[in-house]
Design a protein around this motif. Sequence first.
Motif, PDB file in Angstrom:
ATOM      1  N   ALA A  84      -0.101  10.358  -3.470  1.00 13.72           N
ATOM      2  CA  ALA A  84      -0.410   9.849  -2.126  1.00 13.72           C
ATOM      3  C   ALA A  84       0.825   9.372  -1.371  1.00 13.72           C
ATOM      4  N   GLY A  85       1.905   9.071  -2.082  1.00  9.50           N
ATOM      5  CA  GLY A  85       3.098   8.574  -1.417  1.00  9.50           C
ATOM      6  C   GLY A  85       3.939   9.645  -0.759  1.00  9.50           C
ATOM      7  N   GLY A  86       3.661  10.912  -1.053  1.00 11.01           N
ATOM      8  CA  GLY A  86       4.431  12.004  -0.470  1.00 11.01           C
ATOM      9  C   GLY A  86       3.930  12.402   0.903  1.00 11.01           C
ATOM     10  N   GLY A  87       4.639  13.341   1.523  1.00 13.41           N
ATOM     11  CA  GLY A  87       4.271  13.775   2.868  1.00 13.41           C
ATOM     12  C   GLY A  87       2.910  14.431   2.915  1.00 13.41           C
ATOM     13  N   GLN A 113       4.654   2.287  -6.199  1.00 14.95           N
ATOM     14  CA  GLN A 113       3.870   1.579  -5.201  1.00 14.95           C
ATOM     15  C   GLN A 113       4.131   2.190  -3.827  1.00 14.95           C
ATOM     16  N   LEU A 114       3.126   2.220  -3.002  1.00  9.10           N
ATOM     17  CA  LEU A 114       3.298   2.748  -1.649  1.00  9.10           C
ATOM     18  C   LEU A 114       4.231   1.846  -0.846  1.00  9.10           C
ATOM     19  N   ARG A 115       5.172   2.441  -0.138  1.00  7.85           N
ATOM     20  CA  ARG A 115       5.987   1.656   0.773  1.00  7.85           C
ATOM     21  C   ARG A 115       5.115   1.254   1.963  1.00  7.85           C
ATOM     22  N   SER A 116       5.435   0.154   2.581  1.00  8.54           N
ATOM     23  CA  SER A 116       4.576  -0.407   3.634  1.00  8.54           C
ATOM     24  C   SER A 116       4.443   0.508   4.835  1.00  8.54           C
TER      25      SER A 116
END
Length: 323
Positions: A149-152, A175-178
């Motif tokens: 989920a953190g990728g484009g 962790q997801l960046r804000s």
Amino acid sequence: MRALQFTEFGPVSNLHLIELPDPKAGTATAIVKVAAGAISPSDVKNVEGKMEHTTLPRVPGRDYAGTVVKGPLEWIGAEVWGTGGEIGYSVDGSHAELIAVPVASLRRKPKRLSLEQAAAIGVTYLAAWLGVVEYAQLASGETLLVIGAGGGVGGAAAQIGKWRGAHVIGVDQHQLRSDAPAARAVDDFFVLQDEPLGSLVARATDGRGAQVIFDAVGGPMFEPGLKALGHYGRQVEIASVGNRRVSFDLLDFYHNESRLFGVDTRHRDATASAALLEALTPFFDDGVFQPPVIDQVIPLSDGRMAYKQVAQGDVRGRVVLVP
């Protein structure tokens, strides 16, 4: 014009900044002055020789945004964006000062986006939309699990899932960046550590599993994804990190009545991709969808270095080249 070009497959060090003749406009071809062109992982694989149907020599780069400088009068001076399954593979791509594209593929970029942002959207949203909407047909009230989920592409899939009215679960190694697009779209997020994926998803769904899994990783996450599917679930694959060969329990697969979809955006040429970009434009202009995070904007002259960073996985957001 200046352009990055490779004449043989191999490491990204095979890329060279050279002078090429300017492309020519025609009755069906327009010339766009490139303002920005993102580097996607598929661009790196292209240079490495891992993408079928690429012909040499080739200027890579699939996504672009810029200004029309030659073509139909009504398009001259228009800021446009684009992508396409042939761009950078069988025709020269966007990592150059100019690009020739079909007139039929010209689309005005969303007003709300900068040229750099518009150039970072193409393949990410194309893959996410095809997988989540057209193939898996995610419905309101269903649960969507986004692996990576953190990728484009993962961030695009999470936003599309939220717009469709789904409960969105995101997983990633970090962790997801804000400022990640997925951060405001996911209802539950888990960092993949020791607990099996199936157990994490079962906890978040009261044991039902996910109706749709969008797997942006593949390889080692393929079988864990299948184990996290609910009954009659659909799993979408767009890539495979590491080993391209996978295995799974076929009895479990058919007892669960699972379905598996593969998405290859290269089958949509620039004109077919343009129709999807046009449909996406209102979502960006209205702020419903957010563009991927751009980590770096790098001059074309440093293009080989930028490719190396993407190849090594040194960036978590998109890298955009500007002439």
